[in-house]
Scaffold this motif. Sequence first.
Motif, PDB file in Angstrom:
ATOM      1  N   SER A 119     -13.034  15.926 -28.787  1.00 31.60           N
ATOM      2  CA  SER A 119     -14.398  16.647 -28.987  1.00 31.60           C
ATOM      3  C   SER A 119     -15.386  15.739 -29.554  1.00 31.60           C
ATOM      4  O   SER A 119     -14.986  14.644 -30.049  1.00 31.60           O
ATOM      5  N   VAL A 121     -19.750  15.288 -30.894  1.00 29.55           N
ATOM      6  CA  VAL A 121     -21.184  15.449 -30.965  1.00 29.55           C
ATOM      7  C   VAL A 121     -21.875  14.341 -30.535  1.00 29.55           C
ATOM      8  O   VAL A 121     -21.568  13.287 -30.839  1.00 29.55           O
ATOM      9  N   GLU A 147     -14.575  18.626 -25.250  1.00 29.33           N
ATOM     10  CA  GLU A 147     -15.465  19.615 -25.592  1.00 29.33           C
ATOM     11  C   GLU A 147     -16.828  18.777 -26.111  1.00 29.33           C
ATOM     12  O   GLU A 147     -16.593  17.940 -26.813  1.00 29.33           O
ATOM     13  N   VAL A 149     -20.599  19.036 -27.655  1.00 28.77           N
ATOM     14  CA  VAL A 149     -21.779  19.687 -28.570  1.00 28.77           C
ATOM     15  C   VAL A 149     -22.901  18.542 -28.410  1.00 28.77           C
ATOM     16  O   VAL A 149     -22.810  17.281 -29.119  1.00 28.77           O
ATOM     17  N   HIS A 167     -18.670  21.398 -36.541  1.00 28.88           N
ATOM     18  CA  HIS A 167     -17.855  21.106 -35.421  1.00 28.88           C
ATOM     19  C   HIS A 167     -16.546  20.316 -35.438  1.00 28.88           C
ATOM     20  O   HIS A 167     -15.627  20.499 -34.841  1.00 28.88           O
ATOM     21  N   PRO A 169     -15.608  17.072 -35.117  1.00 32.42           N
ATOM     22  CA  PRO A 169     -15.310  16.359 -33.662  1.00 32.42           C
ATOM     23  C   PRO A 169     -14.362  15.290 -33.990  1.00 32.42           C
ATOM     24  O   PRO A 169     -14.561  14.932 -34.964  1.00 32.42           O
TER      25      PRO A 169
END
Length: 245
Positions: A119, A121, A147, A149, A167, A169
């Motif tokens: 993930s 950001v 994923e 953001v 989040h 990440p």
Amino acid sequence: MADETTPTDADGPDELGEDDEIVLADLSDDDLTAQMHDDLYDGLGDEITEGTNILLGRGWSADRVLNDALVEGMRIVGIDFRDGILFVPEVLLAANAMKAGMAILRPLLAETGAEPIGSIVIGTVKGDIHDIGKNLVAMMLEGAGFEVVDLGINTDVDAFLEALELHKPDILGMSALLTTTMPYMKVVIETLTEKGLRDDYIVLVGGAPLNEEFGEAIGADAYCRDAAVAAETAKALVAERRAAA
């Protein structure tokens, strides 16, 4: 280029039937996934939607469709973008086609609890409103199975910190197109260090005026010269960190 034996337009379709429409539902699983790679490459969102639904209807799991049909297709796009065969407009079309498939798969993946490969950001730093490159990186990362953001443009340190806390990440990604906003990346990294958070995240930076030396000077883990390199670097660094955990 066509050789001397290639029929002219006046000759009509040749014996290979190049004008015949491909019926996706008639293809075998292997041929359909290969065709979806081609359709992603060509940015054909409707065909990706159809192919995704066909594979799901044949009993494929959502994560298998994601990895075998979509992620692999975007990997091919990324290689040709990195090598200068494809350019930004074509990659944006491919990424949008990928989104068409993801719109179907995302809720199914959530239901099965399938984990993304990582993930991130990501945002364009404070004072900078340029986002094409950052958007392309976000799309390529999502296409690689991350994923994402996306915090958008003009992102200050507080917004980055808030998103990291929310989040959790693997990666923080920062983009800048202006030489005047590049130093703000260092502000964010120094703030992470002051708060004892720097080692919690892989930090990637990118943007037209940046280079590897700048990335090293501000304490980033890596500088990524384009979206394809960003996806490759993100996968490698996340895998490396998890292997060391």
